[in-house]
Design a protein around this motif. Structure first.
Motif, short mmCIF file in Angstrom:
data_model
loop_
_atom_site.label_atom_id
_atom_site.label_comp_id
_atom_site.label_asym_id
_atom_site.label_seq_id
_atom_site.Cartn_x
_atom_site.Cartn_y
_atom_site.Cartn_z
N SER B 109 -3.68 42.35 -15.54
CA SER B 109 -4.23 41.32 -13.53
C SER B 109 -3.94 39.93 -13.55
CB SER B 109 -5.74 40.89 -14.29
OG SER B 109 -6.49 42.13 -14.67
N THR B 110 -3.04 39.41 -14.22
CA THR B 110 -2.56 38.36 -13.94
C THR B 110 -0.52 38.25 -13.80
OG1 THR B 110 -1.58 37.58 -16.31
CG2 THR B 110 -3.48 36.93 -15.32
N ALA B 111 -0.80 39.48 -13.81
CA ALA B 111 0.94 39.78 -12.64
C ALA B 111 1.56 38.90 -12.37
CB ALA B 111 1.57 41.29 -12.38
N GLU B 112 0.64 38.63 -10.95
CA GLU B 112 1.08 37.99 -10.18
C GLU B 112 0.66 36.43 -9.98
OE1 GLU B 112 0.91 40.81 -6.85
OE2 GLU B 112 1.85 42.36 -7.30
N GLY B 113 0.18 36.10 -11.05
CA GLY B 113 -0.27 34.19 -10.69
C GLY B 113 -1.28 34.77 -11.04
N GLN B 114 -2.24 35.04 -10.39
CA GLN B 114 -4.00 35.10 -10.65
C GLN B 114 -4.70 35.36 -11.57
OE1 GLN B 114 -4.87 38.47 -7.76
NE2 GLN B 114 -5.72 37.58 -6.03
N GLY B 115 -5.51 34.36 -12.08
CA GLY B 115 -6.24 34.11 -13.36
C GLY B 115 -7.40 34.99 -13.72
N VAL B 121 -17.46 32.09 -15.69
CA VAL B 121 -17.54 30.48 -16.18
C VAL B 121 -16.85 29.44 -16.05
CG1 VAL B 121 -18.06 29.21 -18.14
CG2 VAL B 121 -19.11 31.07 -17.68
N PHE B 122 -15.55 30.47 -16.47
CA PHE B 122 -13.68 29.42 -16.36
C PHE B 122 -12.97 30.79 -16.28
CE2 PHE B 122 -14.08 31.10 -20.92
CZ PHE B 122 -13.49 31.40 -21.14
N GLU B 123 -12.17 30.34 -15.79
CA GLU B 123 -10.95 31.25 -15.94
C GLU B 123 -9.56 31.50 -16.73
OE1 GLU B 123 -9.76 32.31 -11.82
OE2 GLU B 123 -7.89 31.18 -11.68
N VAL B 124 -9.20 32.27 -17.04
CA VAL B 124 -8.12 32.51 -18.10
C VAL B 124 -6.87 32.38 -17.65
CG1 VAL B 124 -7.19 33.12 -19.48
CG2 VAL B 124 -9.31 33.19 -19.93
N PRO B 125 -6.17 30.87 -17.43
CA PRO B 125 -4.54 31.12 -16.23
C PRO B 125 -4.01 31.99 -16.52
CG PRO B 125 -4.88 29.71 -17.69
CD PRO B 125 -5.57 29.69 -18.10
N ALA B 126 -2.65 32.44 -15.17
CA ALA B 126 -2.10 33.60 -15.54
C ALA B 126 -0.98 32.43 -16.36
CB ALA B 126 -1.69 33.87 -13.95
N LEU B 127 -0.04 33.01 -16.81
CA LEU B 127 0.92 31.99 -17.85
C LEU B 127 2.45 33.52 -17.68
CD1 LEU B 127 -1.12 31.23 -21.40
CD2 LEU B 127 -0.09 29.89 -19.43
N ILE B 128 2.14 34.32 -17.73
CA ILE B 128 4.17 35.49 -17.82
C ILE B 128 3.44 35.68 -16.38
CG2 ILE B 128 5.12 37.00 -18.89
CD1 ILE B 128 3.66 36.53 -21.77
N VAL B 129 4.30 35.35 -15.17
CA VAL B 129 4.55 36.78 -14.13
C VAL B 129 5.50 37.23 -13.56
CG1 VAL B 129 2.23 35.00 -13.57
CG2 VAL B 129 4.61 34.38 -13.07
#
Lengths: 198, 184
Positions: B109-115, B121-129
């Motif tokens: 889900s985070t492959a292109e920078g989306q959290g 409630v909150f968002e887990v940020p993208a770390l490895i893209v």
């Protein structure tokens, strides 16, 4: 006063054209699409529910074309696209489009276009005909092409740029879009290619 | 009561164990079902949202659980030497697969920078893209690791039942009643 200026201008234009002529003849040449500097774009647009569009690009592709302004009907182009470089700015959607539901990129990782002819339709525009291979299937297509400009670049090279538009019917390539609704059966392609003379 | 002893599991470990079991089975079923949904299905957008939210919750829970487990004693393993070794290897593999499934899911889900939104409630940020073919490869890992996890979890369940019912040990009692841990 006025006629004088005009005649000056006319002379200038004639001179310029005369100078340009031998140069343009020398321009019948092979061009490499500037993939390295990414001065080339393959964009697509497909309906979303009939309410809006999804826009995307194929980022990685290479290709060549030959172009002679004096003999545009001899123009040709060959392009090879890395299908897996598809990008719609949403990872889950890209994964889905590349899966075997649609493009099946693990099976068909490249798409190619090989031109078969060019038909000039006016000053700096024409129809490029060729075969597009996508999803493992080859179909003849036509691309409406327009010459944008060309000439020396600031870094010692010589460039020509074109834009093209075409519409693809995805079912012709064995890609089933029926689940996406009736408005998503075709995809509009918009291409910009800048070639560096070899 | 809260902490583990050499005789049994404390409340914290017991709660985290059964909560994990519940979420893992639920996520597997939900994941299976939602990947078959059609584009015009009502749940097409909502099911992945719940799947990802619970997945991130489980990731947090698992990290906490591993830290808790490593920070104190664990009940003595029962059975023959080879059984104790096999059980330990199996448990380590369960943790490894849990983390593999959740990390690979996160990487899709985070492959292109989306959290990833967690219950809104909150968002887990993208770390490895932007790894090459990240979403597709992570998706493959997610699928196979999830299957491996479920197969191993079924084996884990059968082994526990065997020890409890056939070997007549207190295997299930000590994974359920924290009071067993206070026994001398």
């Amino acid at each position: 006063m006025f006629p004088k200026t005009l005649s000056k201008t006319v002379t200038g234009v004639t001179l310029g054209a005369a100078m340009l002529l031998p140069m343009t003849q020398a321009n019948a040449a092979e061009y490499q699409i500037d993939s390295q500097g990414q001065h080339a774009f393959i964009q697509f647009k497909i309906s979303h529910l009939g309410y809006s569009y999804v826009l995307g690009t194929f980022d990685d592709f290479t290709g060549t074309f030959s172009y002679d302004p004096e003999a545009p009907e001899e123009a040709s182009a060959n392009v090879k696209v890395d299908v897996t470089s598809l990008d719609t700015a949403h990872a889950e959607r890209d994964k889905h489009i590349l899966s075997d539901d649609f493009l099946n990129a693990s099976e068909y990782p490249t798409a190619t276009f090989e031109s078969t002819g060019f038909e000039s339709t006016g000053e700096g525009e024409g129809i490029l005909k060729g075969n597009l291979t996508l999803h493992g299937q080859t179909q003849p297509i036509t691309i409406d092409v327009e010459h944008i400009g060309g000439g020396d670049d600031p870094w010692g090279g010589y460039r020509q740029g074109f834009e093209g538009e075409t519409t693809l019917t995805l079912s012709n390539y064995g890609i089933d879009t029926s689940k996406l609704g009736p408005t998503a059966s075709t995809v509009d392609m918009y291409l910009v290619v800048e070639g560096l003379r070899q | 009561m809260w902490r583990n002893t050499l005789h049994g599991w404390g409340i914290a470990s017991i709660v985290m164990h059964w909560l994990s079991a519940l979420i893992v089975v639920g996520l597997f079923a939900l994941g299976w079902w939602m990947t078959g949904l059609g584009y015009y299905d009502y749940w097409y957008q909502l099911a992945p949202w719940w799947h990802k939210s619970f997945g991130m919750l489980l990731l947090g829970l698992t990290l906490l659980r591993v830290a808790w487990r490593l920070s104190q004693s664990t009940p003595l393993a029962q059975g023959a030497r080879w059984e104790r070794r096999a059980a330990h290897a199996g448990h380590v593999l369960l943790y490894v697969l849990l983390l593999t499934v959740m990390v690979s899911g996160y990487l899709i889900s985070t492959a292109e920078g989306q959290g990833i939104s967690v219950f809104g409630v909150f968002e887990v940020p993208a770390l490895i893209v932007g790894l090459p073919h990240q979403a597709t490869l992570a998706g493959d890992v997610h699928w196979y690791a999830a299957w491996a996890l479920i197969v191993l979890a079924v084996g884990h369940t059968l082994a526990a039942l065997k020890h409890h019912l056939l070997d007549r040990r207190d295997t299930l009692r000590r994974m359920w009643w924290p009071s067993v841990s206070r026994r001398q």
